[in-house]
Scaffold this motif. Structure first.
Motif, mmCIF file in Angstrom:
data_model
loop_
_atom_site.group_PDB
_atom_site.id
_atom_site.type_symbol
_atom_site.label_atom_id
_atom_site.label_comp_id
_atom_site.label_asym_id
_atom_site.label_seq_id
_atom_site.Cartn_x
_atom_site.Cartn_y
_atom_site.Cartn_z
ATOM 1 N N ALA A 37 43.314 36.557 51.104
ATOM 2 C CA ALA A 37 44.608 37.487 50.482
ATOM 3 C C ALA A 37 45.357 36.758 49.640
ATOM 4 O O ALA A 37 45.886 37.072 48.928
ATOM 5 C CB ALA A 37 45.158 37.857 51.931
ATOM 6 N N ILE A 38 45.384 35.437 50.148
ATOM 7 C CA ILE A 38 46.294 34.368 49.456
ATOM 8 C C ILE A 38 45.758 34.004 48.014
ATOM 9 O O ILE A 38 46.441 34.114 46.901
ATOM 10 C CB ILE A 38 46.798 33.162 50.135
ATOM 11 C CG1 ILE A 38 47.795 33.634 51.272
ATOM 12 C CG2 ILE A 38 47.395 32.212 49.395
ATOM 13 C CD1 ILE A 38 48.118 32.617 52.314
ATOM 14 N N HIS A 39 44.560 33.952 48.308
ATOM 15 C CA HIS A 39 43.763 33.622 46.681
ATOM 16 C C HIS A 39 43.907 34.708 45.707
ATOM 17 O O HIS A 39 44.138 34.453 44.777
ATOM 18 C CB HIS A 39 42.421 33.154 47.115
ATOM 19 C CG HIS A 39 42.301 31.648 47.238
ATOM 20 N ND1 HIS A 39 42.055 30.778 46.387
ATOM 21 C CD2 HIS A 39 42.623 31.102 48.502
ATOM 22 C CE1 HIS A 39 41.979 29.652 46.773
ATOM 23 N NE2 HIS A 39 42.270 29.635 48.017
ATOM 24 N N ARG A 40 43.554 35.956 46.367
ATOM 25 C CA ARG A 40 43.560 37.171 45.526
ATOM 26 C C ARG A 40 44.952 37.463 44.849
ATOM 27 O O ARG A 40 45.138 37.825 43.864
ATOM 28 C CB ARG A 40 43.098 38.385 46.436
ATOM 29 C CG ARG A 40 41.631 38.459 46.630
ATOM 30 C CD ARG A 40 41.256 39.820 47.254
ATOM 31 N NE ARG A 40 41.707 40.027 48.381
ATOM 32 C CZ ARG A 40 41.116 39.703 49.742
ATOM 33 N NH1 ARG A 40 40.223 38.660 49.607
ATOM 34 N NH2 ARG A 40 41.799 39.915 50.738
ATOM 35 N N ALA A 41 45.892 37.488 45.952
ATOM 36 C CA ALA A 41 47.510 37.720 45.398
ATOM 37 C C ALA A 41 47.925 36.743 44.380
ATOM 38 O O ALA A 41 48.615 37.066 43.790
ATOM 39 C CB ALA A 41 48.421 37.962 46.652
ATOM 40 N N GLY A 42 47.693 35.356 44.721
ATOM 41 C CA GLY A 42 48.112 34.204 43.945
ATOM 42 C C GLY A 42 47.416 34.065 42.569
ATOM 43 O O GLY A 42 47.839 33.484 41.638
ATOM 44 N N GLY A 43 46.307 34.732 42.477
ATOM 45 C CA GLY A 43 45.621 34.613 41.257
ATOM 46 C C GLY A 43 44.904 33.315 41.022
ATOM 47 O O GLY A 43 44.617 32.559 41.663
ATOM 48 N N ARG A 44 44.214 33.222 39.834
ATOM 49 C CA ARG A 44 43.412 32.143 39.318
ATOM 50 C C ARG A 44 44.035 30.788 39.649
ATOM 51 O O ARG A 44 43.467 29.784 40.025
ATOM 52 C CB ARG A 44 43.055 32.452 37.835
ATOM 53 C CG ARG A 44 42.100 31.365 37.311
ATOM 54 C CD ARG A 44 41.145 32.014 36.656
ATOM 55 N NE ARG A 44 39.924 31.208 36.193
ATOM 56 C CZ ARG A 44 38.774 30.903 36.864
ATOM 57 N NH1 ARG A 44 38.725 31.645 37.846
ATOM 58 N NH2 ARG A 44 37.742 29.968 36.276
ATOM 59 N N ALA A 45 45.415 30.481 39.550
ATOM 60 C CA ALA A 45 46.054 29.315 39.301
ATOM 61 C C ALA A 45 45.638 28.597 40.743
ATOM 62 O O ALA A 45 45.617 27.349 40.826
ATOM 63 C CB ALA A 45 47.547 29.662 39.029
ATOM 64 N N ILE A 46 45.807 29.391 41.671
ATOM 65 C CA ILE A 46 45.723 28.728 43.132
ATOM 66 C C ILE A 46 44.324 28.153 43.233
ATOM 67 O O ILE A 46 44.175 27.013 43.867
ATOM 68 C CB ILE A 46 45.856 29.498 44.190
ATOM 69 C CG1 ILE A 46 47.388 29.948 44.348
ATOM 70 C CG2 ILE A 46 45.291 29.170 45.720
ATOM 71 C CD1 ILE A 46 47.729 31.067 45.387
ATOM 72 N N LEU A 47 43.213 28.833 42.812
ATOM 73 C CA LEU A 47 41.880 28.319 42.748
ATOM 74 C C LEU A 47 41.684 27.196 41.809
ATOM 75 O O LEU A 47 41.005 26.323 42.348
ATOM 76 C CB LEU A 47 40.741 29.617 42.522
ATOM 77 C CG LEU A 47 39.360 29.363 42.282
ATOM 78 C CD1 LEU A 47 39.072 28.715 43.712
ATOM 79 C CD2 LEU A 47 38.253 30.365 42.036
ATOM 80 N N GLU A 48 42.065 27.307 40.731
ATOM 81 C CA GLU A 48 42.143 26.222 39.803
ATOM 82 C C GLU A 48 42.810 24.646 40.251
ATOM 83 O O GLU A 48 42.231 23.862 40.283
ATOM 84 C CB GLU A 48 42.958 26.349 38.459
ATOM 85 C CG GLU A 48 42.223 27.303 37.769
ATOM 86 C CD GLU A 48 42.694 28.080 36.470
ATOM 87 O OE1 GLU A 48 43.928 27.530 36.048
ATOM 88 O OE2 GLU A 48 42.247 28.815 35.621
#
Length: 175
Positions: A37-48
């Motif tokens: 949920a955090i990764h989805r809501a936070g968008g690409r910047a968190i994964l990067e």
């Protein structure tokens, strides 16, 4: 002390706090439950940001009980503090690892200068930790850390996704 701790039912990705704590897995690259949920809501910047950590300082992933911060991306927070809670075991006491997940997260929050932090129920979802025990450990550990340290953290909010978790955390806090 207890005016510093709030216990609410809600979606942690909606929290307007300085830092949201992510119940992450060792890879830091997203998963199910709170992590997904955090990764989805936070968008690409968190994964990067987590990929960068894996490519540099954490090539083997984040050890259980430790914490690290990244941007919060599109979330209404400044940072996400990723921590890995232990998988519950009926044959091995892993309480110290769960306590360390909360301690490490608050240490990182203090280092960031965060004044408000939102926590989920670490390890109490897919990692199988019994909710009442997870709540007791979470509340007592956060209380102990806040009582022992002088730092910028002024508000800790436990944001719980279910009525069961909310009741367990309120009971653990003596509410």
């Amino acid at each position: 002390m207890d005016d510093v701790i709030e216990i609410v039912r809600g979606d942690i990705t909606d929290e307007r706090v300085d830092a949201i704590v992510n119940a992450a897995n060792n890879s830091l690259l997203g998963g199910g439950g709170v992590d997904g949920a955090i990764h989805r809501a936070g968008g690409r910047a968190i994964l990067e940001a987590t990929r960068e950590l894996r490519a540099t300082t954490l090539p083997d992933g984040l050890p259980t009980g430790q914490a690290v911060a990244t941007t919060a991306g599109d979330l209404p927070a400044t940072w996400v503090i990723h921590t890995v809670g232990p998988v519950w075991s009926a044959t091995e006491d892993r309480t110290d690892l769960l306590q360390n997940a909360y301690r490490s997260s608050l240490r990182v929050a203090r280092e960031l200068g965060a004044t408000s932090v939102a926590f989920p129920a670490i390890s109490a979802g897919v990692y199988g930790w019994p909710m009442e025990d997870a709540a007791r450990i979470a509340v007592s550990t956060v209380r102990a850390v806040l009582a022992a340290s002088f730092g910028p953290v002024e508000k800790v909010r436990f944001v719980l996704f279910s009525d069961e978790a909310l009741a367990a955390f309120r009971s653990a806090a003596g509410e």
